[in-house]
Design a protein around this motif. Structure first.
Motif, PDB file in Angstrom:
ATOM      1  N   VAL A 126     -15.597   3.779 -16.028  1.00 49.40           N
ATOM      2  CA  VAL A 126     -15.271   2.471 -15.443  1.00 49.40           C
ATOM      3  C   VAL A 126     -13.887   2.415 -14.811  1.00 49.40           C
ATOM      4  O   VAL A 126     -13.447   1.356 -14.399  1.00 49.40           O
ATOM      5  CB  VAL A 126     -15.399   1.344 -16.496  1.00 49.40           C
ATOM      6  N   LEU A 127     -13.204   3.537 -14.713  1.00 46.69           N
ATOM      7  CA  LEU A 127     -11.840   3.501 -14.175  1.00 46.69           C
ATOM      8  C   LEU A 127     -11.671   4.358 -12.925  1.00 46.69           C
ATOM      9  O   LEU A 127     -10.690   5.072 -12.781  1.00 46.69           O
ATOM     10  CB  LEU A 127     -10.842   3.938 -15.251  1.00 46.69           C
ATOM     11  N   ARG A 152     -15.751   0.886 -10.388  1.00 42.98           N
ATOM     12  CA  ARG A 152     -14.465   0.937  -9.680  1.00 42.98           C
ATOM     13  C   ARG A 152     -13.475   0.059 -10.410  1.00 42.98           C
ATOM     14  O   ARG A 152     -13.824  -0.950 -10.996  1.00 42.98           O
ATOM     15  CB  ARG A 152     -14.639   0.404  -8.259  1.00 42.98           C
ATOM     16  N   THR A 153     -12.234   0.446 -10.355  1.00 40.55           N
ATOM     17  CA  THR A 153     -11.173  -0.375 -10.901  1.00 40.55           C
ATOM     18  C   THR A 153     -10.127  -0.608  -9.822  1.00 40.55           C
ATOM     19  O   THR A 153      -9.953   0.222  -8.935  1.00 40.55           O
ATOM     20  CB  THR A 153     -10.524   0.283 -12.138  1.00 40.55           C
ATOM     21  N   MET A 155      -6.117  -1.662  -9.683  1.00 37.96           N
ATOM     22  CA  MET A 155      -4.880  -1.941 -10.408  1.00 37.96           C
ATOM     23  C   MET A 155      -3.932  -2.611  -9.434  1.00 37.96           C
ATOM     24  O   MET A 155      -3.382  -1.967  -8.551  1.00 37.96           O
ATOM     25  CB  MET A 155      -4.288  -0.651 -10.971  1.00 37.96           C
ATOM     26  N   ARG A 175      -6.496  -6.035  -4.225  1.00 40.54           N
ATOM     27  CA  ARG A 175      -7.869  -6.454  -4.512  1.00 40.54           C
ATOM     28  C   ARG A 175      -8.635  -6.733  -3.242  1.00 40.54           C
ATOM     29  O   ARG A 175      -8.140  -7.084  -2.239  1.00 40.54           O
ATOM     30  CB  ARG A 175      -7.851  -7.724  -5.357  1.00 40.54           C
TER      31      ARG A 175
END
Length: 175
Positions: A126-127, A152-153, A155, A175
């Protein structure tokens, strides 16, 4: 195809373990499971593979994988205990922040190879950041035949937070 003379871990309701067992496959399905002698009699003429000394069991599922970190394994080996936060912000995130799509796919390929070798047939990640090449990693998973749940993550911390924790700029993504 009959895989015979194995120890079978069934994972049925009673968790039966069958010694000197056999599994019959037809295409991608399991047609029968039982004692080798019984199975061979029931399916004459089927190609047979002797699995003596081996275990047959359902595939494993790894629910916590970081495929981008496989190539970073052993980075501080022999250095003694290191604070987790220091390890993450001083070593891991800067390296991951400089990954290219090619690096991401190479690390993911190594991870998937190791998972398959260990009997793992599915995993959850998940990262995945954009720099790792999400699409290339997804395509590699499809080609390998492993089942993968890829997340997808993003940050995107406020700059003051990123500075305070020492987050590498290569890990930031709007984002």
């Amino acid at each position: 195809m009959i895989f015979e003379n194995a120890t079978i871990i069934t994972m049925n309701k009673k968790r039966h373990i069958i010694t000197h067992g056999a599994v019959v496959t037809k295409g991608t399905s399991i047609a029968a499971v039982g004692k080798s002698l019984e199975i061979v009699e029931r399916f004459p003429g089927e190609e047979r593979i002797d699995c003596n000394g081996h275990i047959i069991m359902p595939g494993l599922v790894d629910t916590h994988v970081h495929i981008s970190q496989t190539m970073l394994r052993g980075l501080l080996e022999g250095e003694g205990p290191v604070d987790f936060f220091e390890w993450l912000t001083k070593y891991i995130l800067p390296l991951q922040g400089n990954f290219t799509e090619k690096d991401g796919c190479a690390s993911a390929s190594l991870t998937v190879l190791e998972l398959i070798k260990s009997g793992t047939t599915g995993f959850i990640e998940v990262l995945l950041g954009k720099p790792y090449g999400f699409d290339g990693i997804a395509e590699m998973c499809v080609r390998s035949g492993i089942r993968a749940c890829l997340g997808r993550t993003v940050m995107d911390p406020p700059p003051e937070v990123a500075e305070r924790i020492g987050m590498h700029p290569g890990m930031w993504e709007k984002r």
